[in-house]
Design an enzyme around this catalytic site. Sequence first.
Site, PDB file in Angstrom:
ATOM      1  CG  HIS A 260      -1.698  -7.945   9.828  1.00 13.34           C
ATOM      2  ND1 HIS A 260      -1.261  -6.887   9.079  1.00 13.34           N
ATOM      3  CD2 HIS A 260      -0.911  -8.990   9.492  1.00 13.34           C
ATOM      4  CE1 HIS A 260      -0.256  -7.281   8.304  1.00 13.34           C
ATOM      5  NE2 HIS A 260      -0.017  -8.554   8.538  1.00 13.34           N
TER       6      HIS A 260
ATOM      7  CG  ASN B   4       2.482  -6.658   4.503  1.00 16.19           C
ATOM      8  OD1 ASN B   4       1.507  -6.509   5.229  1.00 16.19           O
ATOM      9  ND2 ASN B   4       3.354  -7.626   4.672  1.00 16.19           N
TER      10      ASN B   4
END
Length: 507
Positions: free
Chosen positions: A56, A129
């Site tokens: 990320h 997510n």
Amino acid sequence: MAEKDTLTTAYGRPVENDQTSITTGKKVGYGLLNDTYLIEKLAHFERERIPERVVHAKGSGAYGYFELTEDLSKYTCAKFLSGAGKKTDLFIRFSTVGGEQASADTERDPRGFAVKLYTEEGNYDIVGNNTPVFFIRDAIKFPDFVHTQKREPQSGLKDATMFWDFLSLTPESIHQVTFLFSNRGTPADYRHMDGFGANTWMFYNDKGEHYWFKWHFKTDQGIKNLTAAEATELAGKDPDCNRRDLFESIKKGEFPSWTVYVQIMTPEQAKTYRFDPFDVTKVWFHADFPLIPVGKIVLNRNPENFFAEVEQAAFAPSTLVPGIYPSPDKLLQGRLFAYEDAHRYRLGKNHDLIPVNSPKGNRANTNERDGLMMTDGNYGSTANYFPNSVNAQSEARQIPDVPALALGEAMIARHDLEVVENDYYQAGELYRRVLSDTDRDHLISNIAGHLGGALKRIQYRQTALFYKADPDYGTRVAGALGLDVQKVASLAALTDTERAAATARDL
Ligand code: NDP
């Protein structure tokens, strides 16, 4: 004292000249250690980068609020979920997962959807997510999985063989792989995608009752995805297009919003549900556990400074409020440690003092002291231990405690979890029942475009998994890759161990 706008050193000394360093000559010249401002300036510059997040790394963020529309106090004592109409400030960071900080926003990848709620009982992070499931279900596999999605050790290149080798030997990934290679793996931007908490969590209330639940955030803008060709084109034209879209929409006053839902399961239902409710490779079917609308998320304010607020934002699934507790999901158990630990490494132990991370709805009052970058006064002269008879510091015993959970069959062991037919079913349902004809066409060509770069034997092994999810799915991938569909079908009929052995060398 320096004028307000006068340039100064880090220690406030006015800088008389920021264009010319002190040297021994006019045209050429040796620099000098006594040019301390030059040294300070270079030394700070050299330290501008902090460790990139191992996953990320590339993200964008904004502030906004969560508004509760449905009182949830019968399920949970979390105060921000009690009293319809209550608003809680939040910060959200969206991201891609595998790419580095400068990677393109349109890469095929899950998108991180991390929410930090500044509740009246401290911060609560939902670190999810844009997909409701994940590739693996045991945290011990996480570092290996991530290595395969990053770069090959020798060449430093992304490597399709490494990517698919791991996934094809990890069949529980099939559901998430199907999401990823559908066009939802390349969302048009962060505003036009859903978010999911993905893991299962526990609500507990003030009666000592508990419920299992999942978070869903459905975009009010509608879903918009890119085709593989559009994603590739945008990666070249504007690799930061998703960051730009989010920032500019909010700047223009077009505030993106999501309707928030929960699915709720009782402990009794959890015992008999046909899918393991704590297995993050599975969803709870809507028909079995309907989505209950509970609120709205609105993003309405851009950060003032990207590094301070977006790069330094630290989300961790272990950041919880009373009334919410982890489930025995084995991936989640690892996440509870790993995220906070990643921030200890990346930002230091006192990262909770960085304004974007510090609680807003309730002030921190701990006996944690000292450490690198303690910058807020360190609680001054107050006692640093508990219990003590000096400070007015008390526990919140009035808050309902975490319910006692009976673990009748618990046994400490390395409990292997074999992949079974049931693990393929939901990927099959996505393919058969949810995707449109066009979605399926794109799925097949997206898979073939990527899997085609892997060794042939790995193409066979992975295509056998698609075949197990649905024979038509496997047959069409085989066709697109020019594989012998009979060979694919016979590999699909093998056990995982037999299939791994049969594809260990060229077929
Ligand atoms: P439903 O048949 O009731 O609804 C379909 C779900 O799939 C919706 O959440 C929809 O999201 C989502 N969806 C639609 N198109 C796509 C796509 N191209 N790629 C990925 N997801 C898509 O769902 P069920 O609960 O009966 O589950 C059936 C299958 O749907 C599951 O096996 C799972 O793969 C998938 N799914 C299920 C979810 C769940 O939590 N139950 C969540 C997301 C997907 P939207 O409403 O935003 O269009």
